[in-house]
Design an enzyme around this catalytic site. Structure first.
Site, short mmCIF file in Angstrom:
data_model
loop_
_atom_site.label_atom_id
_atom_site.label_comp_id
_atom_site.label_asym_id
_atom_site.label_seq_id
_atom_site.Cartn_x
_atom_site.Cartn_y
_atom_site.Cartn_z
N SER A 1 57.69 -48.82 26.12
CA SER A 1 58.64 -48.40 27.15
C SER A 1 57.90 -48.16 28.45
CB SER A 1 59.35 -47.11 26.73
OG SER A 1 58.46 -46.02 26.86
N LYS A 2 58.66 -47.90 29.49
CA LYS A 2 58.11 -47.66 30.85
C LYS A 2 56.98 -46.64 30.83
CE LYS A 2 60.97 -49.94 33.71
NZ LYS A 2 60.27 -51.21 33.58
N ARG A 3 57.13 -45.69 29.93
CA ARG A 3 56.14 -44.64 29.77
C ARG A 3 54.73 -45.21 29.57
NH1 ARG A 3 55.52 -42.19 25.10
NH2 ARG A 3 57.14 -43.50 24.17
#
Ligand code: GLU
Length: 497
Positions: A253-255
Site C-alpha cells: 500500500s501507499k504506506r
C-alpha cells in the site's frame, strides 16, 4: 476450444497501473511469448462510475513502457473484439437470458442494508459470509409485491449444492466444498454486468486458454467454473500467482512507498530494470537475477513462481536499476537522460558559447543568469559515462550533470587554494581543447608545480568549476567544460584571506 495459447490481461481502468497488476501483465506476456501464443488486452470498464478513458490510456502507455506488447486489444482490434467490456453489454445480457431460460437464475430484491445485516450476522456466528437465499424461493405474488414497492431486482445465479475442484497450475488441487459459495449476482439492479459474469463470457468467447492472475481471484474461480459449466463452455486452465506485499508482509500500500508503475517511472527507474525485478519477485527466474528483457522470455517460468507472497522491496528494485543503468553504453544512457535534462531545462542552451573549445573568449561575463551551455553529442557521452557509476535512478542524473551546463555562482575559497586555481588558469591559457586524459596530465603537472597533493589540490578545483563538493571525475569536467569555460569559472572565484 482451440489448442492455441491465448492469454489475457484484463485491467479495470479505475486508477493507475498498480505494480501488482503490472506483474500479472508481465507474466501473461512472457507466457504467451515463450509459447508462441497471443496476448489479449481486455479493458474491464463495466464500473461506469469509476472507469475513466484517461486511466485506460495511461495504463496502456505504462504497459508499453514496460515492454509489454499485446496482439489484440481496443487500440489494435482483432478477431474477438470489441475488447472493451462496455461495448459488449449485449453479449452479457444474452448469456444471462440463456441461464434464465434454463431456470438457473432468480431475481433478488434484497436491499444493501439487508445484505449487510446478513453478512454481519454470519460473521458473528463465525460463518463465512454468503448470500442467505432470501429471494431464492419467492412466489410470483411476492415478487410483484416487491416490484410494486419500487425495488429493482438484481439477477442472481442459482448455485447448486455440490463440491467443486480444479487444478491450478501454480497451486495444484483446489477444492471448494459444497455450500461455500452463495447464489451470486450476474446483473445488478441497474442492468450492468458483474465482473464474474463479464469475465467468463469474455474468456469463453475470446477463447482464452490460460487465465493467469493474482490469488485474490482464487475464490472467484469457483463461481466462474459454475458459469462455464452452465453455458457448456470448456473452462480455461487457471494459474493464480502470489500477491505482492511490503517488507512488513502486509498488503502493498501507499504506506510502503510507490504502488503504481507511473510513480517508479517518474522517479527514473528504467523499464528493463522494472520488468526484471517483477519477474525476479516470487522466484520465477532461473539461473541468476540480472536479465535483459529479451532473455526474460527464456529465463522466466510460471511453474517456478512460488506460492508464497512476494516482498516488494524498493531497495532491491534500486539495486536492479543500478545494475541496468551500468549496463547501458554512454550514448544509450545519454538517450535515456535527455528527457530528464530537457525537463530540467539543462538543454535549453540560452547562449551558444562559440569558440568554447578553441580557447577564444567570446563570453559576456556579467549576466550569466540562466545561461545553459550547449554540449556536443560527444561531450554529452562523456558526461553520461562519468555519471553512470554514481546514479541509482535517472533523475539523479539531473543534479550531477547540472554543472556541465550551468556555471556555479559566488564560489569563495580559502587563500590557500589560490595557487592551485591560478596555476590551472595559466595552464589552460591558449590551449584549444583537452581530452580527459590531457586534463589528467595537466592536474599532475599543477600538483608538481604547486606542491599540492590529493584533496588539497582537487577539492578547490572541483569547487571552483562546479560549486560542489562531490561529483563526476574532475578530468571529465575539465575536458567537457573546455579551456575557455574553465578559465571563466576559475576567474570568477573569490578568495578569503
Ligand atoms: N479486472 C480484473 C482485475 O483487474 C481482472 C481479474 C481477472 O484477471 O480475471 O482484477
Amino acid at each position: 476450444m482451440s489448442s492455441e495459447i491465448r492469454v489475457r490481461f484484463a485491467p479495470s481502468p479505475t486508477g493507475r497501473l498498480h505494480v501488482g497488476n503490472a506483474r500479472t501483465a508481465v507474466f501473461n506476456y512472457l507466457f504467451a511469448r515463450a509459447r508462441g501464443g497471443r496476448l489479449v488486452l481486455r479493458v474491464e470498464d463495466t464500473d461506469r462510475v469509476r472507469s475513466r478513458a484517461e486511466y485506460e490510456t495511461e495504463q496502456a502507455d505504462d504497459l508499453r513502457w514496460l515492454g509489454v506488447t499485446w496482439d489484440e486489444g481496443p487500440d489494435r482490434g482483432g478477431d474477438y473484439g470489441p475488447y472493451r467490456q462496455s461495448e459488449r453489454l449485449e453479449l452479457y445480457q444474452e448469456h444471462v437470458a440463456r441461464l434464465t431460460e434454463a431456470g438457473l437464475t432468480f431475481r433478488c430484491y434484497c436491499t444493501d442494508e439487508e445484505l449487510e445485516a446478513d453478512r454481519r450476522q454470519l460473521l458473528a456466528s463465525r460463518l463465512p459470509p454468503r448470500y442467505v437465499g432470501r429471494c431464492r424461493h419467492l412466489t410470483e405474488a411476492e415478487r410483484r409485491a416487491r416490484e410494486a414497492e419500487g425495488r429493482g431486482g438484481a439477477v442472481r445465479f442459482r448455485v447448486e449444492d455440490q463440491d467443486l475442484a480444479f487444478i491450478d497450475l501454480i497451486r495444484a488441487d483446489k477444492k471448494f466444498p459444497a455450500g461455500s459459495v452463495g447464489d451470486f449476482v450476474l446483473l445488478r439492479a441497474d442492468g450492468t454486468p458483474t465482473y464474474t459474469l463479464a469475465a467468463v463470457v469474455d474468456d469463453a468467447l475470446m477463447e482464452i486458454s490460460h487465465v493467469i492472475r493474482g490469488e485474490d481471484h482464487l475464490s472467484n474461480t469457483a463461481r466462474q467454473l459454475m458459469l462455464y459449466a452452465a453455458w457448456g463452455y470448456d473452462p480455461p486452465r487457471f494459474a493464480h500467482h502470489s500477491l505482492l506485499v511490503g517488507p512488513d508482509r502486509q498488503k502493498l500500500s501507499k504506506r510502503h512507498g510507490g504502488t503504481s508503475v507511473r510513480e517508479f517511472r517518474d522517479r527514473g527507474v528504467l523499464p528493463e530494470a522494472f520488468i526484471n525485478y517483477l519477474c525476479f519477485l516470487g522466484g520465477g527466474l532461473g539461473g541468476g537475477e540480472f536479465f535483459e528483457p529479451n532473455d526474460l522470455v527464456e529465463a522466466w517460468d510460471l511453474s517456478r513462481t512460488g506460492k508464497a507472497a512476494a516482498v516488494f522491496d524498493e531497495s532491491k528494485l534500486e539495486w536492479f536499476n543500478r545494475e541496468h543503468l551500468r549496463a547501458l553504453t554512454p550514448p544509450e544512457l545519454t538517450r535515456r537522460l535527455r528527457p530528464w535534462w530537457e525537463r530540467a531545462h539543462l538543454l535549453d542552451g540560452t547562449t551558444i558559447v562559440e569558440g568554447d573549445r578553441s580557447g577564444t573568449e567570446l563570453f559576456t561575463p556579467t549576466d550569466d543568469i540562466g545561461i545553459r551551455r550547449i554540449l556536443s553529442d560527444e561531450d554529452l557521452t562523456l558526461v553520461s559515462g562519468a555519471i553512470s557509476p554514481m546514479i541509482h535512478t535517472l533523475n539523479e542524473g539531473v543534479d550531477l550533470a547540472e554543472p556541465f551546463f550551468v556555471a556555479p555562482k559566488g564560489v569563495a575559497l580559502p587563500g590557500a587554494a589560490r595557487p592551485a586555481i591560478e596555476s590551472l588558469g595559466d595552464q589552460l591559457n591558449g590551449v584549444p581543447n583537452l581530452t580527459p586524459a590531457a586534463a589528467k596530465s595537466m592536474m599532475v603537472e599543477i600538483g608538481r608545480r604547486t606542491g599540492l597533493k590529493g584533496r588539497a589540490l582537487f577539492h578547490p578545483v572541483r569547487l571552483a568549476l562546479t560549486g560542489r563538493d562531490r561529483g563526476p571525475e574532475l578530468d571529465v569536467i575539465v575536458s567537457v567544460l573546455g579551456p575557455t569555460e574553465c578559465r571563466r569559472r576559475l576567474a570568477a572565484v573569490t578568495f578569503e584571506g
